[in-house]
Design a protein around this motif. Structure first.
Motif, PDB file in Angstrom:
ATOM      1  N   ILE B  62      27.941  48.302  37.814  1.00 38.62           N
ATOM      2  CA  ILE B  62      28.096  49.542  38.573  1.00 38.62           C
ATOM      3  C   ILE B  62      27.567  50.732  37.768  1.00 38.62           C
ATOM      4  O   ILE B  62      26.924  51.633  38.307  1.00 38.62           O
ATOM      5  N   TYR B  63      27.838  50.719  36.458  1.00 38.67           N
ATOM      6  CA  TYR B  63      27.338  51.830  35.634  1.00 38.67           C
ATOM      7  C   TYR B  63      25.813  51.902  35.682  1.00 38.67           C
ATOM      8  O   TYR B  63      25.240  52.991  35.745  1.00 38.67           O
ATOM      9  N   HIS B  64      25.175  50.721  35.645  1.00 33.45           N
ATOM     10  CA  HIS B  64      23.711  50.709  35.718  1.00 33.45           C
ATOM     11  C   HIS B  64      23.207  51.274  37.046  1.00 33.45           C
ATOM     12  O   HIS B  64      22.105  51.822  37.108  1.00 33.45           O
ATOM     13  N   ARG B  65      24.004  51.133  38.079  1.00 31.49           N
ATOM     14  CA  ARG B  65      23.572  51.604  39.398  1.00 31.49           C
ATOM     15  C   ARG B  65      23.857  53.081  39.623  1.00 31.49           C
ATOM     16  O   ARG B  65      23.134  53.756  40.344  1.00 31.49           O
ATOM     17  N   VAL B  66      24.967  53.588  38.992  1.00 35.35           N
ATOM     18  CA  VAL B  66      25.351  54.973  39.287  1.00 35.35           C
ATOM     19  C   VAL B  66      25.151  55.916  38.100  1.00 35.35           C
ATOM     20  O   VAL B  66      25.077  57.130  38.286  1.00 35.35           O
ATOM     21  N   GLY B  67      25.114  55.369  36.889  1.00 36.57           N
ATOM     22  CA  GLY B  67      24.798  56.178  35.714  1.00 36.57           C
ATOM     23  C   GLY B  67      25.912  57.082  35.217  1.00 36.57           C
ATOM     24  O   GLY B  67      25.695  57.883  34.313  1.00 36.57           O
ATOM     25  N   GLN B  68      27.107  56.982  35.801  1.00 33.34           N
ATOM     26  CA  GLN B  68      28.210  57.847  35.346  1.00 33.34           C
ATOM     27  C   GLN B  68      29.424  56.974  35.032  1.00 33.34           C
ATOM     28  O   GLN B  68      29.838  56.149  35.858  1.00 33.34           O
ATOM     29  N   ALA B  69      30.011  57.219  33.828  1.00 34.22           N
ATOM     30  CA  ALA B  69      31.097  56.350  33.367  1.00 34.22           C
ATOM     31  C   ALA B  69      32.353  56.495  34.237  1.00 34.22           C
ATOM     32  O   ALA B  69      32.969  55.493  34.621  1.00 34.22           O
ATOM     33  N   ASP B  70      32.706  57.744  34.558  1.00 30.35           N
ATOM     34  CA  ASP B  70      33.936  57.960  35.348  1.00 30.35           C
ATOM     35  C   ASP B  70      33.817  57.332  36.725  1.00 30.35           C
ATOM     36  O   ASP B  70      34.742  56.672  37.218  1.00 30.35           O
ATOM     37  N   LEU B  71      32.677  57.536  37.322  1.00 34.45           N
ATOM     38  CA  LEU B  71      32.445  56.977  38.658  1.00 34.45           C
ATOM     39  C   LEU B  71      32.438  55.453  38.595  1.00 34.45           C
ATOM     40  O   LEU B  71      32.984  54.780  39.471  1.00 34.45           O
TER      41      LEU B  71
END
Lengths: 202, 206
Positions: B62-71
């Motif tokens: 998911i991080y690779h897809r959205v680029g934000q740690a919190d999200l």
């Protein structure tokens, strides 16, 4: 013609991607396929740049811990009696189990455990009493025998039967005492004979 | 002693029979298949073990897809809540558990982008700090911008192209594993991978 060329490049891309994922450099991959290097190079460069995005920042420990706790808390809520009837038992899932009862699952476990303890205790007690039937004073199970006799007297309701039992057990004690005395005398005689045989030999 | 031996044997037999026949054991089996069988029956320990096995992988995807740690943390939590909901309602996985879990993650990412728009912008003050890894802050910032440009380019691919790029090049999954997750044949995944890389290159050159 173009379609077969695309297919060829697609297969080479796949092969080179596997090589790069195993640690082979882009240059080394291109050297393996010099005839197609011109077409492969921009594609592999794109793959390499995407792979630079791989490092992921470490999750913050507190956030990870809170997330896990929230998940476990939800799991424990699942253990409460669930509604029946929604499950797709008729779909024939390979991993499906038999339908579970709606009652709390801990109850059958504790019932089985209690019954097991009672059963094993009963087996242990009855086995001990049976083994103690031939126990004599000084034996490990002699105490079990005397206690079982007292328990039997206690649970006998009729007075006459109780008196008979007491008399029988009293006689048994006398017999045991006589047996012990005879055994002591016999041991003494055996010892005396042994000593005399030593004196004679000398 | 014969009676004693009989007694010990009887006790052993009873104990073995009770525990062997008890289907309500709590500890999950050692193998993965047994673990999944326990989990589909909502065994808490098995579900916890599956969470520990997959949470970091799903977070990374998911991080690779959205680029934000919190999200990514938020969406990861939602993935596992959906997993529990599926277990509760009896609509869990049918074949591959990991494939099923990745599909949930993929769908959540897609839903997020549909709600928020394909490209997300954040204020510079809210941006995550860029740490100079090579000792050269300028180079680090350039790298960060390049990575952000690449992430933005990924969002301009189709959903399937974006998914195959993430699963193959970022999660290091094999063609077979990706095919299982995406419910496609291996040949279809290879072709999709090729088209995705071509499309990504075109977007990066724009």
């Amino acid at each position: 013609m173009r379609h077969s060329k695309d297919k060829q490049i697609s297969a080479l891309l796949e092969e080179c991607t596997d090589m790069m994922m195993s640690g082979t450099s882009l240059v080394a991959c291109l050297e393996c396929f010099p005839d197609d290097a011109t077409e492969l190079e921009p594609l592999l460069a794109t793959v390499a740049s995407v792979r630079e995005l791989r490092p992921v920042p470490l999750r913050q420990a507190s956030i990870a811990s809170n997330s896990r706790a929230a998940f476990i808390s939800e799991v424990l809520r699942l253990q409460e009696p669930r509604k029946a009837g929604n499950g797709p038992a008729s779909r024939g899932r390979r991993l499906s189990a038999a339908p579970r009862p709606a009652t709390p699952r801990a109850r059958p476990i504790s019932l089985v455990a209690i019954l097991l303890v009672i059963f094993m205790s009963g087996m242990a007690i009855s086995g001990s009493i049976t083994l103690a039937a031939d126990a004599r004073p000084g034996d490990l199970l002699y105490r079990v025998r005397t206690v079982s006799e007292n328990v039997r007297i206690f649970f006998t309701l009729e007075t006459e039967t109780r008196n008979e039992l007491r008399a029988a057990y009293r006689q048994r004690r006398i017999d045991e005492a006589r047996t012990i005395e005879i055994q002591r005398l016999a041991d003494k005689l055996n010892l005396r004979g042994l000593i005399e045989s030593f004196d004679t030999a000398q | 002693m014969n009676l004693l031996s009989w007694l010990v044997s009887a006790l052993s037999f009873v104990t073995f029979g009770v525990f062997k026949g008890d289907r309500t054991r709590i500890e999950p089996l050692g193998d993965q298949q047994g673990l999944l069988e326990e989990a589909i029956r909502a065994e808490p320990v098995a579900l916890g073990m599956l969470y520990d096995q997959y949470v970091d992988r799903i977070y990374a995807y998911i991080y690779h897809r959205v680029g934000q740690a919190d999200l990514a943390e938020d969406l990861t939590g939602q993935v596992f809540m959906r997993m529990l909901e599926a277990v509760r309602t009896g609509r869990g996985w049918h074949s591959s558990f990991s494939g099923w879990l990745y599909r949930i993650a993929h769908n959540l990412v897609i839903d997020h982008y549909r709600r928020k728009g394909r490209t997300t912008f954040i204020y510079i003050d809210d941006a995550e700090p860029v740490h100079a890894q090579t000792g050269d802050p300028v180079r680090s910032v350039e790298n960060q911008f390049e990575h952000d440009r690449l992430r933005t380019a990924l969002t301009k691919l189709t959903e399937e192209q974006s998914q195959v790029v993430s699963l193959r090049f970022l999660e290091d999954l094999s063609i077979a594993e990706v095919a299982e997750i995406m419910e496609k044949t291996e040949g279809a995944v290879k072709a999709l991978q090729y088209r995705a890389v071509l499309a990504l290159r075109r977007v990066m050159q724009q």
